[in-house]
Design a protein around this motif. Structure first.
Motif, PDB file in Angstrom:
ATOM      1  N   LEU A  99      -6.970  -0.920  10.529  1.00 43.30           N
ATOM      2  CA  LEU A  99      -8.047  -1.881  10.781  1.00 43.30           C
ATOM      3  C   LEU A  99      -9.104  -1.272  11.693  1.00 43.30           C
ATOM      4  CD1 LEU A  99      -9.364  -4.622  10.483  1.00 43.30           C
ATOM      5  CD2 LEU A  99      -7.911  -5.439  12.359  1.00 43.30           C
ATOM      6  N   TYR A 100      -8.666  -0.566  12.709  1.00 45.20           N
ATOM      7  CA  TYR A 100      -9.604   0.110  13.607  1.00 45.20           C
ATOM      8  C   TYR A 100     -10.482   1.071  12.814  1.00 45.20           C
ATOM      9  CZ  TYR A 100     -11.305   3.245  17.265  1.00 45.20           C
ATOM     10  OH  TYR A 100     -12.099   4.019  18.077  1.00 45.20           O
ATOM     11  N   ASN A 101      -9.873   1.832  11.915  1.00 45.47           N
ATOM     12  CA  ASN A 101     -10.635   2.781  11.098  1.00 45.47           C
ATOM     13  C   ASN A 101     -11.603   2.071  10.150  1.00 45.47           C
ATOM     14  OD1 ASN A 101      -9.575   5.126  12.238  1.00 45.47           O
ATOM     15  ND2 ASN A 101      -7.841   5.147  10.842  1.00 45.47           N
ATOM     16  N   ILE A 102     -11.211   0.925   9.630  1.00 40.26           N
ATOM     17  CA  ILE A 102     -12.105   0.135   8.776  1.00 40.26           C
ATOM     18  C   ILE A 102     -13.312  -0.323   9.590  1.00 40.26           C
ATOM     19  CG2 ILE A 102     -12.332  -2.105   7.609  1.00 40.26           C
ATOM     20  CD1 ILE A 102      -9.452  -1.640   6.550  1.00 40.26           C
ATOM     21  N   GLU A 103     -13.047  -0.829  10.780  1.00 38.21           N
ATOM     22  CA  GLU A 103     -14.139  -1.316  11.623  1.00 38.21           C
ATOM     23  C   GLU A 103     -15.022  -0.189  12.136  1.00 38.21           C
ATOM     24  OE1 GLU A 103     -12.478  -3.953  14.576  1.00 38.21           O
ATOM     25  OE2 GLU A 103     -12.162  -5.540  13.096  1.00 38.21           O
TER      26      GLU A 103
END
Length: 95
Positions: free
Chosen positions: A48-52
């Motif tokens: 999720l961090y990488n998506i954001e």
């Protein structure tokens, strides 16, 4: 089989950066934590961090599942929906 690293030109990376920021803002507007979204999307918090952050190495399915959790999944239908150049090229080829 190991997947290949995706190389994105800097001018195009800004589009992914903006997408990630849009997703992050949508999550915050809904007052959802990263843990809640990650669990509901069946991904880990790092993903999720990488998506954001707009990372191109994250799978399209993970992006979709996060958008689904945020009830924005129908936005996927807008991708490449208006193929103006393709239609012009097609019209030029018609006789």
């Amino acid at each position: 089989m190991k997947s290949k690293k995706q190389h994105i030109f800097p001018q195009h990376q800004t589009i992914l950066d903006q997408l990630g920021e849009n997703i992050k803002l949508a999550r915050k507007r809904r007052k959802l934590t990263t843990i809640q979204v990650a669990e509901r999307a069946n991904i880990n918090r790092t993903t999720l961090y990488n998506i954001e952050r707009g990372k191109p190495s994250v799978s399209l399915g993970a992006y979709f599942n996060v958008l689904r959790v945020l009830n924005l999944h129908k936005d996927f239908l807008k991708l490449a929906a208006d193929d103006e150049l393709g239609r012009k090229l097609q019209d030029l080829g018609l006789k």
